[in-house]
Scaffold this active site. Structure first.
Site, PDB file in Angstrom:
ATOM      1  CB  THR A   1      -1.037   0.109   1.088  1.00 42.78           C
ATOM      2  OG1 THR A   1      -0.278  -0.445   2.505  1.00 42.78           O
ATOM      3  CG2 THR A   1      -1.944  -0.940   0.867  1.00 42.78           C
ATOM      4  CB  VAL A   2       2.964   3.243   2.100  1.00 45.55           C
ATOM      5  CG1 VAL A   2       3.626   4.412   1.876  1.00 45.55           C
ATOM      6  CG2 VAL A   2       1.499   3.171   2.639  1.00 45.55           C
TER       7      VAL A   2
ATOM      8  CB  ILE B   1       7.561   1.723   3.737  1.00 44.33           C
ATOM      9  CG1 ILE B   1       6.763   3.035   3.265  1.00 44.33           C
ATOM     10  CG2 ILE B   1       9.166   2.114   3.246  1.00 44.33           C
ATOM     11  CD1 ILE B   1       7.247   4.238   3.754  1.00 44.33           C
ATOM     12  CB  SER B   2       2.765   0.589   4.820  1.00 46.88           C
ATOM     13  OG  SER B   2       1.734   0.132   5.860  1.00 46.88           O
ATOM     14  CB  SER B   3       2.017  -4.374   2.608  1.00 45.00           C
ATOM     15  OG  SER B   3       2.526  -5.352   4.089  1.00 45.00           O
TER      16      SER B   3
END
Ligand SMILES: C[S@@+](CC[C@H](N)C(=O)[O-])C[C@H]1O[C@@H](n2cnc3c(N)ncnc32)[C@H](O)[C@@H]1O
Length: 384
Positions: free
Chosen positions: A75-76, A87-89
């Protein structure tokens, strides 16, 4: 609650059924939770990477099959030009559920999650335990804001905070369970301090990419102790507000070092994360482990170990030949680790355990905490 796309519930139920068939999901409580949480609302968009490494964003509402499947949704991405890294999921639901089953929560227990991300896991926990018993922190203030808004829209109200998870969340302690969905190089003692006696923490302990695994530790007095999980898993590394996120690939040493080849007959090197883990005992902090992938098949062709001074070693997975370069003697450390592992009977992860003490000592042991076969992990600053 507003659930957006119609028809998502049958997808969510099918996902819960699939996870049960595969043996990831064991209990009716988690089956109900997976069936009831609208992942597509918590993850409205995600990124996918092409074979050439380019990232493109897609709307998940048009891909419900994919959203309600055991797939990680990135996601990020970091700001890194062509080398952007996730760095995000939203973690793969099969792994998330295996972790929730391992955590063995009971009605009325209070859980702290480190790494809110999209809020999907916080929603599963809130469905299972009630909003008042779920707390979750993320270092990304923007992520917390988005997760809060999406969770509320979907009817979930856990307590979220934007803060560095290495500190836990002392404001609402004690917790019965702590679950971390980012990896740490050492277990922060703050987490032990915030656990109730007998409470547990489940976290991916990795000092370097690939070199470590999930470990489930119980607090007893002034000790955290427990075993690594049988199945290997990998999370993105914990980051801190002031630091650049760690790249997900091993750093590739470059230059004109003298390269020498070494043969290692009889030692298979293609799936030995325990050896990489042990090798860190002899390698400087910041050493990375990774794979080179075949650009066509995306299957690993080499494993690589790279030390911060630029020394490196590379194993050809087809014939186990090794090429190495640099001053550090990377390969000697890996051979030492392989010998240690062989002498211990080539244990799988579940025979290995860890004891963490308040002074930060991390002792790795075989079968029992008082085993004569043990290794003390070198000190690393506890996750900060
Ligand atoms: C794999 S994602 C989390 C997935 C999430 N549990 C979900 O269900 O969507 C890892 C998360 O850890 C967060 N993270 C990284 N370092 C952190 C830190 N120091 N404190 C708290 N969260 C951190 C990242 O921002 C990222 O959102």
């Amino acid at each position: 609650m507003s659930t957006g796309e119609t028809g998502w519930t049958s997808h969510a139920e099918r996902l819960a059924d699939l996870l049960r068939q595969r043996g990831d999901l064991l209990s009716p409580e988690w089956h109900r939770a997976v069936s009831a949480v609208p992942r597509h609302l918590l993850v409205p968009t995600a990124f996918e990477q092409s074979g050439t490494g380019e990232w493109t964003e897609f709307a998940t509402a048009g891909s419900l099959e994919r959203v309600y499947s055991p797939e990680t949704l990135i996601t990020v991405l970091s700001d890194g030009g062509p080398h952007r890294t996730p760095i995000s999921s939203s973690t793969k639901p099969d792994l998330m559920v295996r972790m929730l089953e391992t955590l063995d929560v009971r009605d009325g227990q209070r859980v702290l999650e480190i790494g809110t991300g999209t809020g999907y896991n916080a929603a599963l926990l809130a469905y299972r335990l009630g909003d008042d018993n779920v707390f979750s922190v993320d270092v990304g203030a923007d992520l917390i804001e988005l997760a809060q808004a999406r969770l509320s829209a979907a009817g979930f109200f856990p307590t979220l905070r934007a803060s560095d998870g290495a500190d836990g969340l002392p404001e609402f302690a004690p917790y019965d369970r702590i679950i971390a969905t980012c990896s740490v190089p050492a277990v922060p003692w703050a987490w032990a301090d915030q656990l109730a006696e007998g409470g547990t923490v489940l976290v991916d302990l990795k000092r370097a990419i690939s070199a470590g695994n999930l470990v489930h530790l119980r607090r007893t007095g002034d000790r955290l102790a427990g075993r690594f999980t049988a199945r290997w898993a990998a999370f993105m590394a914990m980051r801190h507000a002031e630091a650049t996120p760690q790249a997900s690939q091993a750093a590739r040493a470059s230059g004109d070092e003298q390269v020498r080849a070494t043969a290692t007959p009889g030692k298979p090197w293609n799936d030995v994360p325990i050896v990489w883990f042990l090798a860190q005992l002899r390698l400087p902090p910041g050493t990375t482990f990774g794979y080179d992938l075949d650009p066509d098949t995306l299957h690993p062709t080499f494993t690589t170990v790279s030390a911060p001074d630029g020394s490196w070693a590379r194993v050809n997975l087809a014939d186990s030949t090794v090429t190495e370069a640099g001053e550090t003697g990377v390969w000697e450390a890996v051979e030492w680790a392989h010998d240690q592992w062989s002498a211990a009977g080539k244990p799988k992860w579940e025979r290995l355990g860890l004891t963490v003490s308040p002074n930060g000592t991390h002792r790795l042991w075989l079968d029992q905490p008082d085993s004569s076969t043990h290794w003390d992990l070198p000190d690393v600053p506890a996750a900060r």
